[in-house]
Design a protein around this motif. Sequence first.
Motif, short mmCIF file in Angstrom:
data_model
loop_
_atom_site.label_atom_id
_atom_site.label_comp_id
_atom_site.label_asym_id
_atom_site.label_seq_id
_atom_site.Cartn_x
_atom_site.Cartn_y
_atom_site.Cartn_z
N PHE A 142 46.35 37.79 39.46
CA PHE A 142 47.63 37.85 40.18
C PHE A 142 47.98 39.29 40.55
CE2 PHE A 142 52.30 38.25 40.09
CZ PHE A 142 52.63 37.35 41.10
N LEU A 143 47.79 40.20 39.61
CA LEU A 143 48.13 41.61 39.86
C LEU A 143 47.23 42.22 40.92
CD1 LEU A 143 48.77 42.84 36.21
CD2 LEU A 143 50.48 42.52 38.01
N LEU A 144 45.95 41.86 40.89
CA LEU A 144 45.04 42.40 41.89
C LEU A 144 45.43 41.91 43.28
CD1 LEU A 144 41.60 42.17 40.04
CD2 LEU A 144 42.80 44.25 40.73
N TYR B 54 49.14 52.17 39.11
CA TYR B 54 49.88 52.38 37.87
C TYR B 54 50.44 51.05 37.35
CZ TYR B 54 53.32 53.97 34.50
OH TYR B 54 54.03 54.14 33.36
N ARG B 55 51.02 50.27 38.25
CA ARG B 55 51.61 49.00 37.83
C ARG B 55 50.53 48.01 37.39
NH1 ARG B 55 54.78 50.47 42.17
NH2 ARG B 55 53.51 49.22 43.58
N PHE B 56 49.39 48.07 38.07
CA PHE B 56 48.29 47.19 37.64
C PHE B 56 47.91 47.52 36.20
CE2 PHE B 56 43.68 46.74 36.94
CZ PHE B 56 43.57 45.36 37.05
N ILE B 57 47.74 48.81 35.93
CA ILE B 57 47.33 49.21 34.58
C ILE B 57 48.42 48.87 33.56
CG2 ILE B 57 46.73 51.18 33.12
CD1 ILE B 57 45.35 52.42 35.54
N LEU B 58 49.65 49.17 33.96
CA LEU B 58 50.77 48.91 33.03
C LEU B 58 50.85 47.43 32.66
CD1 LEU B 58 53.35 50.02 31.66
CD2 LEU B 58 54.59 49.44 33.74
N ARG B 59 50.70 46.59 33.67
CA ARG B 59 50.90 45.15 33.41
C ARG B 59 49.63 44.45 32.96
NH1 ARG B 59 55.00 45.24 38.46
NH2 ARG B 59 56.64 46.28 37.25
N ARG B 60 48.53 45.05 33.27
CA ARG B 60 47.26 44.47 32.82
C ARG B 60 46.96 44.91 31.40
NH1 ARG B 60 43.26 43.62 30.57
NH2 ARG B 60 41.17 43.02 31.26
N GLY C 9 46.63 44.05 46.74
CA GLY C 9 46.47 43.35 48.01
C GLY C 9 45.05 42.91 48.28
N LEU C 10 44.34 42.56 47.24
CA LEU C 10 42.92 42.21 47.39
C LEU C 10 42.73 40.72 47.63
CD1 LEU C 10 41.42 44.41 44.55
CD2 LEU C 10 41.44 44.88 47.00
N GLY C 11 41.61 40.40 48.26
CA GLY C 11 41.25 39.01 48.53
C GLY C 11 40.45 38.42 47.37
N LEU C 12 40.21 37.12 47.47
CA LEU C 12 39.52 36.43 46.39
C LEU C 12 38.16 37.03 46.07
CD1 LEU C 12 40.28 32.67 47.12
CD2 LEU C 12 41.14 34.07 45.24
N ASN C 13 37.40 37.37 47.12
CA ASN C 13 36.06 37.89 46.87
C ASN C 13 36.09 39.21 46.10
OD1 ASN C 13 34.74 35.76 48.01
ND2 ASN C 13 34.72 36.69 50.07
N SER D 145 40.39 29.80 40.98
CA SER D 145 41.10 28.90 40.09
C SER D 145 42.03 29.67 39.15
CB SER D 145 40.13 27.99 39.34
OG SER D 145 39.65 28.61 38.20
N ARG D 146 41.63 30.88 38.78
CA ARG D 146 42.54 31.70 37.95
C ARG D 146 43.83 32.02 38.70
NH1 ARG D 146 38.44 36.13 35.18
NH2 ARG D 146 37.50 34.69 33.69
N LEU D 147 43.65 32.38 39.96
CA LEU D 147 44.82 32.73 40.76
C LEU D 147 45.70 31.51 40.97
CD1 LEU D 147 46.05 35.14 42.15
CD2 LEU D 147 44.81 34.56 44.23
N ARG D 148 45.05 30.37 41.18
CA ARG D 148 45.81 29.14 41.37
C ARG D 148 46.63 28.80 40.13
NH1 ARG D 148 41.89 24.84 42.12
NH2 ARG D 148 41.69 25.47 44.30
N TYR D 149 45.97 28.91 38.98
CA TYR D 149 46.70 28.67 37.73
C TYR D 149 47.87 29.62 37.60
CZ TYR D 149 43.53 25.38 35.44
OH TYR D 149 42.82 24.26 35.10
#
Lengths: 195, 426
Positions: A153-155, A44-50, A160-164, A179-183
């Motif tokens: 970031f939300l994912l 829910y929070r992912f959808i709300l904030r995404r 709790g997902l990993g980069l892949n 790089s997106r996550l790093r930014y």
Amino acid sequence: MLSSVSTLPFMKAEASDEELMLSYREGDAKAFEALYSRHKGALYRFILRRCGQPAVAEELYQEVWMKLIRAREGYTVKARFTTWMYQVARNHCIDYYRRQSVAVINDQQGSLGIEAFEDQQSKQPDQQLELQQQTTQLMQLVEALPVEQREAFLLREEAGLGLNEIAEITGVNPETAKSRLRYAINKLRAGLNQS
Amino acid sequence: MSNDNDKELNDYLQGNSELSQRYQPDKGSGPPAHLDKLILDAAKNEIKPPHMPRWTVPLSIAAVMVIGVGIVFNIYREQGQPLMTAPESTVATKARDVLKEQGEMENRQQIARPSAPAEPGRGTSAINRALPSLNMELADQAAPGRKRMIWEKQEKKTQTDDSQDKQDTDVAMLGATDTYNYDEKTVRSEKQPAMSADLALDPALAPVSVAEADQVTADIELPFKAMGNEPGWSLTISEDQIELVTSYGQEKLVTSTPEVITTEAGSRYLLSAEGQALEITIRDSRCRDSMSGMPYPRTVKVIMSDKTLSGCGGQSVSLLLGDEWIVEDIGNKGIIDFSRVTINFSEDGRIHGLAGCNQYSGSYQISGELLSVGLLISTRRACPEALMNQEAFFLELLQLATGFDFDEHGALIIKTKEGKTILIRR
């Protein structure tokens, strides 16, 4: 093999998402309840904030679960359940904005156009005001991230997902996801330090 | 610096970051309770209808198989047919000769599929269209048959001893499963020498031969309209009647539609009305209306006892449909090397393509002598300036389209309001 999951109730507590979904496919409603309560908050929070304002998020949230429910009969374990679920959620979100937008059509090189449009949407003044009143400083910073970075970031945080997996869900290569996550985290840190 | 960044990112990914800890308190909110209930109820309802007993699964698979095999069988049989109706078909020609001798010459199509059940017609061709990949397969399978027939023709030319007294057709070679039996004299492929095997292995001929066969039997789409000028005339051929209006609408002739005669040159109708004989010839060749300049797909000639009318027929739009057009010139300014600009016209009135950088789409309409393009929308990607300029120019011109024409080399010219043109080619 699959039905053994539902015949052994003690396994429920530790059953994987995939096992629960398979049990649900076999007709076990309790398995679905377990699956639902495990993921409802984060999704829910992912959808709300995404994807934007609460009214839209509720509609999309419901659509995503309905889609998962309807996929019950044909469900087989092809990928992690969470990867699939967030992929469905993200697609619904993008589709929603595609339906809303008239002047922008999808561009095969990625959905930059759509995302730009979504960003415009999320910067509507009354919504900004609402967010300021309701959310903490960090949340404001998260909301201010460009959509790809916010999504990554939300994912990470919510799902709790990993980069892949983030890369798979967002349809980019792992380096791009990284790089997106790093930014994203750099911006958030910088924003927190400023104040 | 990137090392620092990587370290920070790794710390973050391992969950050791302050950022994640600060995000935690925000995790409180969840979906409203009414949604929880709604979704869980929906999940329960979904499983309420009792599971289908296990035995229904193999049963339904079996049912699908039965229907599927039936369809495939029919298509397969259908597919063999154009090969046989092709004018070069040795068997068909041979069979016709035989029947002619017996004084019961019937139309070629009937001979070509003597054992085909009820008129297959449009229904089956719809299935054919729906199953293109299957058709390809079938065409491949049918190909050797055709090759072998060609070979047989050669063999027969060299073989002067006419030894086919009472022989059966080698059914398999025709790519059809029915038993064709042409009474007395038919061709038989006995032991094939190595040559035919070679030919049979060449895959290139298969789709071509089918397409050829289709072309020969291609019908004109009814109702068919044609018209010409000086003096103005118009012709409408529908399923049951032909209407010819001449002398600028002063004379009108209506008669029932006779059987169409299809030749390689085109379609022909022979009719007599009000005491005079008429011949209508429709050729599959591009035509330009002498007054409006509008191009049409067919050239039409009507020969009457006292005059001959020439004009154009068919739907102009059919000239635009089909494969993608590649833009070769925009407003006489040429086109930037390696830039790709395309136009596609689809049957549902949509136009779309690549404008060099972005994709665009919109609607188009052909009415009377005019081609018009509705508001075009496009994606918004940025590209090098020169390409963006070319794109803007192209979209602007396309938006102003007024008509189209073909040049002597077969390229399509889209004409616009200010006399500027876009040149496209397939």
